[in-house]
Scaffold this motif. Structure first.
Motif, PDB file in Angstrom:
ATOM      1  N   ARG A  32       0.833  -1.209   0.000  1.00 26.90           N
ATOM      2  CA  ARG A  32       0.000   0.000   0.000  1.00 26.90           C
ATOM      3  C   ARG A  32       0.867   1.259   0.000  1.00 26.90           C
ATOM      4  NH1 ARG A  32      -3.949  -0.358   4.878  1.00 26.90           N
ATOM      5  NH2 ARG A  32      -1.993  -0.798   5.899  1.00 26.90           N
ATOM      6  N   LEU A  33       0.728   2.062  -1.045  1.00 25.17           N
ATOM      7  CA  LEU A  33       1.456   3.330  -1.134  1.00 25.17           C
ATOM      8  C   LEU A  33       0.546   4.431  -0.608  1.00 25.17           C
ATOM      9  CD1 LEU A  33       3.866   5.084  -2.068  1.00 25.17           C
ATOM     10  CD2 LEU A  33       2.765   5.185  -4.326  1.00 25.17           C
ATOM     11  N   ARG A  34       1.077   5.187   0.337  1.00 23.75           N
ATOM     12  CA  ARG A  34       0.338   6.319   0.895  1.00 23.75           C
ATOM     13  C   ARG A  34       1.163   7.581   0.746  1.00 23.75           C
ATOM     14  NH1 ARG A  34      -1.696   3.858   6.706  1.00 23.75           N
ATOM     15  NH2 ARG A  34      -3.462   2.676   5.907  1.00 23.75           N
ATOM     16  N   LEU A  35       0.511   8.652   0.364  1.00 25.84           N
ATOM     17  CA  LEU A  35       1.129   9.970   0.323  1.00 25.84           C
ATOM     18  C   LEU A  35       0.588  10.748   1.508  1.00 25.84           C
ATOM     19  CD1 LEU A  35       1.488   8.897  -2.590  1.00 25.84           C
ATOM     20  CD2 LEU A  35       1.191  11.227  -3.384  1.00 25.84           C
ATOM     21  N   ILE A  36       1.464  11.006   2.478  1.00 27.37           N
ATOM     22  CA  ILE A  36       1.067  11.781   3.658  1.00 27.37           C
ATOM     23  C   ILE A  36       1.448  13.230   3.366  1.00 27.37           C
ATOM     24  CG2 ILE A  36       1.253  11.995   6.166  1.00 27.37           C
ATOM     25  CD1 ILE A  36       0.255   9.212   5.184  1.00 27.37           C
ATOM     26  N   LEU A  37       0.426  14.071   3.217  1.00 28.33           N
ATOM     27  CA  LEU A  37       0.652  15.437   2.759  1.00 28.33           C
ATOM     28  C   LEU A  37       0.194  16.465   3.793  1.00 28.33           C
ATOM     29  CD1 LEU A  37      -0.784  14.990  -0.859  1.00 28.33           C
ATOM     30  CD2 LEU A  37       1.586  14.707  -0.112  1.00 28.33           C
ATOM     31  N   PRO A  38       0.914  17.601   3.861  1.00 27.56           N
ATOM     32  CA  PRO A  38       0.456  18.696   4.740  1.00 27.56           C
ATOM     33  C   PRO A  38      -0.913  19.199   4.276  1.00 27.56           C
ATOM     34  CG  PRO A  38       2.711  19.074   3.987  1.00 27.56           C
ATOM     35  CD  PRO A  38       2.168  17.921   3.190  1.00 27.56           C
ATOM     36  N   LEU A  39      -1.664  19.743   5.195  1.00 25.68           N
ATOM     37  CA  LEU A  39      -2.969  20.310   4.852  1.00 25.68           C
ATOM     38  C   LEU A  39      -2.770  21.390   3.784  1.00 25.68           C
ATOM     39  CD1 LEU A  39      -4.397  20.655   8.477  1.00 25.68           C
ATOM     40  CD2 LEU A  39      -4.898  18.852   6.826  1.00 25.68           C
ATOM     41  N   ASN A  42      -1.263  20.436  -2.601  1.00 29.38           N
ATOM     42  CA  ASN A  42      -2.020  19.933  -3.750  1.00 29.38           C
ATOM     43  C   ASN A  42      -1.166  19.381  -4.888  1.00 29.38           C
ATOM     44  OD1 ASN A  42      -4.587  20.613  -2.671  1.00 29.38           O
ATOM     45  ND2 ASN A  42      -4.144  22.758  -3.103  1.00 29.38           N
ATOM     46  N   ASN A  43       0.153  19.456  -4.786  1.00 27.16           N
ATOM     47  CA  ASN A  43       1.005  19.064  -5.903  1.00 27.16           C
ATOM     48  C   ASN A  43       1.572  17.653  -5.718  1.00 27.16           C
ATOM     49  OD1 ASN A  43       2.371  19.221  -8.282  1.00 27.16           O
ATOM     50  ND2 ASN A  43       3.693  20.932  -7.692  1.00 27.16           N
ATOM     51  N   HIS A  44       0.686  16.674  -5.506  1.00 27.25           N
ATOM     52  CA  HIS A  44       1.167  15.318  -5.236  1.00 27.25           C
ATOM     53  C   HIS A  44       1.781  14.659  -6.469  1.00 27.25           C
ATOM     54  CE1 HIS A  44      -2.886  14.347  -6.739  1.00 27.25           C
ATOM     55  NE2 HIS A  44      -2.340  13.203  -7.112  1.00 27.25           N
ATOM     56  N   LEU A  47       5.455  15.109  -6.389  1.00 25.47           N
ATOM     57  CA  LEU A  47       6.053  14.221  -5.387  1.00 25.47           C
ATOM     58  C   LEU A  47       6.244  12.816  -5.964  1.00 25.47           C
ATOM     59  CD1 LEU A  47       6.911  14.206  -2.335  1.00 25.47           C
ATOM     60  CD2 LEU A  47       4.620  13.340  -1.862  1.00 25.47           C
ATOM     61  N   LEU A  48       5.219  12.324  -6.660  1.00 24.55           N
ATOM     62  CA  LEU A  48       5.310  11.000  -7.291  1.00 24.55           C
ATOM     63  C   LEU A  48       6.408  10.970  -8.350  1.00 24.55           C
ATOM     64  CD1 LEU A  48       1.511  10.222  -7.708  1.00 24.55           C
ATOM     65  CD2 LEU A  48       3.107   9.008  -6.215  1.00 24.55           C
ATOM     66  N   GLU A  49       6.502  12.023  -9.140  1.00 25.40           N
ATOM     67  CA  GLU A  49       7.521  12.108 -10.182  1.00 25.40           C
ATOM     68  C   GLU A  49       8.923  12.111  -9.583  1.00 25.40           C
ATOM     69  OE1 GLU A  49       9.372  12.249 -13.817  1.00 25.40           O
ATOM     70  OE2 GLU A  49       7.254  11.821 -13.429  1.00 25.40           O
ATOM     71  N   LYS A  50       9.093  12.890  -8.518  1.00 31.17           N
ATOM     72  CA  LYS A  50      10.402  13.002  -7.858  1.00 31.17           C
ATOM     73  C   LYS A  50      10.893  11.663  -7.323  1.00 31.17           C
ATOM     74  CE  LYS A  50      12.724  15.457  -4.103  1.00 31.17           C
ATOM     75  NZ  LYS A  50      12.567  16.407  -2.984  1.00 31.17           N
ATOM     76  N   HIS A  51       9.965  10.860  -6.808  1.00 24.16           N
ATOM     77  CA  HIS A  51      10.348   9.599  -6.150  1.00 24.16           C
ATOM     78  C   HIS A  51       9.960   8.362  -6.967  1.00 24.16           C
ATOM     79  CE1 HIS A  51      11.545  11.714  -2.530  1.00 24.16           C
ATOM     80  NE2 HIS A  51      10.429  12.415  -2.602  1.00 24.16           N
ATOM     81  N   LYS A  52       9.720   8.542  -8.272  1.00 24.31           N
ATOM     82  CA  LYS A  52       9.207   7.417  -9.066  1.00 24.31           C
ATOM     83  C   LYS A  52      10.156   6.228  -9.109  1.00 24.31           C
ATOM     84  CE  LYS A  52      10.594   9.041 -13.670  1.00 24.31           C
ATOM     85  NZ  LYS A  52      10.090   9.493 -14.974  1.00 24.31           N
ATOM     86  N   ASN A  53      11.465   6.458  -9.137  1.00 28.19           N
ATOM     87  CA  ASN A  53      12.409   5.330  -9.182  1.00 28.19           C
ATOM     88  C   ASN A  53      12.383   4.529  -7.888  1.00 28.19           C
ATOM     89  OD1 ASN A  53      13.247   5.862 -11.814  1.00 28.19           O
ATOM     90  ND2 ASN A  53      14.839   7.285 -11.132  1.00 28.19           N
ATOM     91  N   TRP A  54      12.309   5.239  -6.743  1.00 27.69           N
ATOM     92  CA  TRP A  54      12.219   4.562  -5.447  1.00 27.69           C
ATOM     93  C   TRP A  54      10.918   3.767  -5.359  1.00 27.69           C
ATOM     94  CZ3 TRP A  54       8.687   4.936  -1.410  1.00 27.69           C
ATOM     95  CH2 TRP A  54       9.062   4.313  -0.210  1.00 27.69           C
ATOM     96  N   ILE A  55       9.807   4.391  -5.770  1.00 29.01           N
ATOM     97  CA  ILE A  55       8.499   3.718  -5.736  1.00 29.01           C
ATOM     98  C   ILE A  55       8.532   2.471  -6.619  1.00 29.01           C
ATOM     99  CG2 ILE A  55       6.052   3.910  -6.337  1.00 29.01           C
ATOM    100  CD1 ILE A  55       6.349   6.977  -5.767  1.00 29.01           C
ATOM    101  N   TYR A  56       9.064   2.613  -7.818  1.00 29.34           N
ATOM    102  CA  TYR A  56       9.106   1.494  -8.756  1.00 29.34           C
ATOM    103  C   TYR A  56       9.930   0.325  -8.195  1.00 29.34           C
ATOM    104  CZ  TYR A  56       9.696  -1.140 -13.065  1.00 29.34           C
ATOM    105  OH  TYR A  56       9.688  -2.137 -14.006  1.00 29.34           O
ATOM    106  N   LYS A  57      11.090   0.668  -7.656  1.00 28.74           N
ATOM    107  CA  LYS A  57      11.970  -0.370  -7.099  1.00 28.74           C
ATOM    108  C   LYS A  57      11.294  -1.116  -5.950  1.00 28.74           C
ATOM    109  CE  LYS A  57      16.610  -0.903  -5.142  1.00 28.74           C
ATOM    110  NZ  LYS A  57      17.805  -0.201  -4.673  1.00 28.74           N
TER     111      LYS A  57
END
Length: 197
Positions: A32-39, A42-44, A47-57
């Protein structure tokens, strides 16, 4: 809120959670991938683009580990008393080996980690380890007790682990496979996880 993103050849489901936090972060608890974001954040997508290699791995590793669960079995033959005695034996042996002392050992049902070590020298052991192979139980106990020497997961800590387990990366991978196996096969785990969520 459930969302999907395609990273290379993988379709990945993720959840956005807004909390009173200072910085955005990613959590990947098993599958389960969760994005914990400050209130108000809105630019999630960035965030996904920045960490896409880590997420993919990580997601690729989890998917291949899920395949490996087909080749493993949980050990339902070990009683709780036998499990506790086994852990105690490891604690006594490792205490001498590392020249450390444990104040107390707690056995708890945990849904996000195998064990933990506190600065007060207390060790928490996940009761679901009762069902995994003895060499993995020994590895987790050694890992937690190594924190009595070095609390962080830094080079010094890894050196301590390597004195006994040169194959520690393989052990960590096996722990993930068994974690997924427990998640799939133990109803109490599923119930505990739904309460935690």
């Amino acid at each position: 809120m459930k969302n999907n993103v395609k990273i290379y050849d993988l379709d990945i489901e993720y959840e956005i959670i807004h909390r009173k936090v200072k910085y955005p972060r990613l959590e990947l608890k098993t599958d389960r991938l969760r994005l914990i974001l400050p209130l108000g954040y809105n630019n999630h997508e960035k965030l996904l683009e920045k960490h896409k290699n880590w997420i993919y791995k990580r997601v690729s590793c989890i998917k291949s580990s899920m395949e490996e669960t087909k080749n493993r079995q949980l050990d339902f033959g070990r009683t709780e008393d036998e499990f506790r005695a086994l852990v105690q034996t490891y604690i006594e042996r490792i205490s001498q080996e590392l020249d450390v002392s444990v104040k107390r050992v707690y056995f708890r049902k945990m849904t996000s980690r195998w064990g933990s070590c506190s600065s007060k020298k207390n060790i928490n052991i996940n009761r679901y380890m009762q069902y995994i192979p003895t060499e993995l139980i020994e590895y987790v106990v050694f890992h937690e007790m190594a924190h009595l020497v070095e609390m962080g997961h830094n080079k010094r800590f890894k050196k301590i682990i390597s004195t006994r387990f040169t194959n520690h990366n393989e052990m960590e991978r096996e722990l993930l496979v068994y974690w997924l196996l427990i998640k799939e096969n133990i109803p109490m785990y599923k119930k505990a996880q739904s309460v935690e969520d």
